[in-house]
Scaffold this motif. Structure first.
Motif, short mmCIF file in Angstrom:
data_model
loop_
_atom_site.label_atom_id
_atom_site.label_comp_id
_atom_site.label_asym_id
_atom_site.label_seq_id
_atom_site.Cartn_x
_atom_site.Cartn_y
_atom_site.Cartn_z
N VAL A 91 47.48 39.53 35.89
CA VAL A 91 46.67 39.32 37.09
C VAL A 91 47.49 39.64 38.34
O VAL A 91 48.56 39.06 38.55
CB VAL A 91 46.15 37.86 37.18
N ALA A 92 46.99 40.56 39.16
CA ALA A 92 47.60 40.86 40.46
C ALA A 92 46.72 40.22 41.52
O ALA A 92 45.63 40.71 41.82
CB ALA A 92 47.70 42.37 40.66
N TYR A 93 47.20 39.11 42.05
CA TYR A 93 46.39 38.31 42.97
C TYR A 93 46.35 38.92 44.36
O TYR A 93 47.31 39.52 44.83
CB TYR A 93 46.97 36.89 43.08
N GLN A 94 45.24 38.70 45.05
CA GLN A 94 45.10 39.20 46.41
C GLN A 94 46.06 38.49 47.36
O GLN A 94 46.55 39.07 48.32
CB GLN A 94 43.65 39.01 46.89
N ASP A 95 46.36 37.21 47.07
CA ASP A 95 47.30 36.45 47.92
C ASP A 95 48.70 36.43 47.33
O ASP A 95 49.54 35.60 47.70
CB ASP A 95 46.78 35.03 48.17
N LYS A 165 46.97 43.49 27.57
CA LYS A 165 45.77 44.18 27.08
C LYS A 165 44.65 44.19 28.12
O LYS A 165 43.80 45.08 28.11
CB LYS A 165 45.26 43.49 25.81
N LEU A 166 44.66 43.18 29.00
CA LEU A 166 43.65 43.07 30.05
C LEU A 166 44.36 42.91 31.38
O LEU A 166 45.19 42.02 31.54
CB LEU A 166 42.72 41.87 29.78
N ILE A 167 44.04 43.78 32.33
CA ILE A 167 44.67 43.75 33.66
C ILE A 167 43.60 43.52 34.71
O ILE A 167 42.62 44.27 34.80
CB ILE A 167 45.42 45.07 33.94
N LEU A 168 43.78 42.46 35.50
CA LEU A 168 42.83 42.09 36.56
C LEU A 168 43.53 42.29 37.90
O LEU A 168 44.57 41.68 38.15
CB LEU A 168 42.41 40.63 36.41
N VAL A 169 42.97 43.13 38.74
CA VAL A 169 43.63 43.49 39.99
C VAL A 169 42.67 43.23 41.16
O VAL A 169 41.57 43.77 41.19
CB VAL A 169 44.06 44.98 39.99
N ASP A 170 43.12 42.40 42.10
CA ASP A 170 42.28 42.01 43.23
C ASP A 170 42.77 42.71 44.49
O ASP A 170 43.85 42.41 45.00
CB ASP A 170 42.35 40.48 43.40
N GLU A 171 41.98 43.66 44.99
CA GLU A 171 42.29 44.42 46.21
C GLU A 171 43.70 45.00 46.17
O GLU A 171 44.57 44.65 46.97
CB GLU A 171 42.11 43.53 47.45
N PRO A 172 43.97 45.93 45.25
CA PRO A 172 45.34 46.41 45.06
C PRO A 172 45.87 47.32 46.15
O PRO A 172 47.07 47.56 46.22
CB PRO A 172 45.24 47.19 43.74
#
Length: 232
Positions: A91-95, A165-172
């Motif tokens: 997870v790449a968080y927006q904050d 396996k699963l990548i979640l990216v918020d406003e990269p």
């Protein structure tokens, strides 16, 4: 996680999320995302994009409905099973959520240390990620001393360090120039081509305008498909 041949990685069935007292972030959302897909999720600020991503890693729980990751109901997962699942999700968080009293290399390494990787493997992986994101000269810098664009790239490097396996990216790409945006997207496309399922929440139409991946829009708490996608 199970074999990725044509199985479903993300399944939401009639999912709603209400925040106290009466803020309806998501309303009756049903969506299925196959393993190996890259999916872009757009929508206005406050549309529920971040909430949607948080539901997929159990940072939030749905008010109603079912959330499954790789066939597992994550609402029922606890302890070691939940910890293992989260190791498979980057997870790449927006904050950002970086540790500002640690160096860039240490922030990225932490994610791998949890998975008991050997130190020499960690060092090699960190070096490669920093090179790929044009951050090699920041290896020993404290993250609190970085620009927001640099912090954003460190957040992404940490998220993908374990080859999840699963990548979640918020406003990269929110704090990046066009050249760095291109570099970030090349990394994400490469990970997707290697088999990772990648979900990107974004306002930036330039990163999905010229690709053939699925495009979803959150609007009024509901998910609308704007474009069908092709599997690589």
């Amino acid at each position: 996680m199970s074999d990725q041949s044509n199985n479903t990685m993300v399944e939401l069935i009639k999912v709603s999320k209400t925040y106290h007292p009466h803020i309806q972030a998501l309303s009756d959302v049903s969506i299925s995302i196959r393993s190996g897909e890259m999916v872009f999720i757009t929508g206005r600020s406050g549309a529920g994009k971040t909430t949607f991503l948080k539901l997929l890693c159990k940072m939030e729980l749905p008010t109603r409905g079912l959330v499954e990751i790789d066939g597992l109901d994550i609402r029922k997962m606890r302890g070691k099973r939940l910890s293992y699942l989260r190791q498979q999700i980057g997870v790449a968080y927006q904050d950002f959520k970086l540790l500002h009293d640690r160096t860039v290399a240490e922030n990225i390494s932490i994610a791998m240390e949890v998975s008991y990787r050997k130190p020499q493997i960690i060092r090699k992986r960190v070096k490669a990620l920093l090179e790929e994101l044009d951050l090699s000269d920041k290896h020993n810098s404290m993250t609190g001393d970085l620009s927001r664009g640099e912090q954003q790239r460190v957040t992404l490097a940490r998220a993908v360090a374990n080859s999840p396996k699963l990548i979640l990216v918020d406003e990269p790409t929110g704090n990046l120039d066009a050249t760095t945006t291109s570099r970030v997207m090349e990394m994400l496309v490469g990970l997707n081509n290697s088999g990772a399922t990648v979900l990107i929440a974004t306002h930036d139409h330039t990163i999905y305008r010229d690709v053939e991946h699925r495009l979803l829009e959150l609007r009024g708490g509901q998910m609308h498909q704007l474009r069908d996608g092709v599997m690589q």
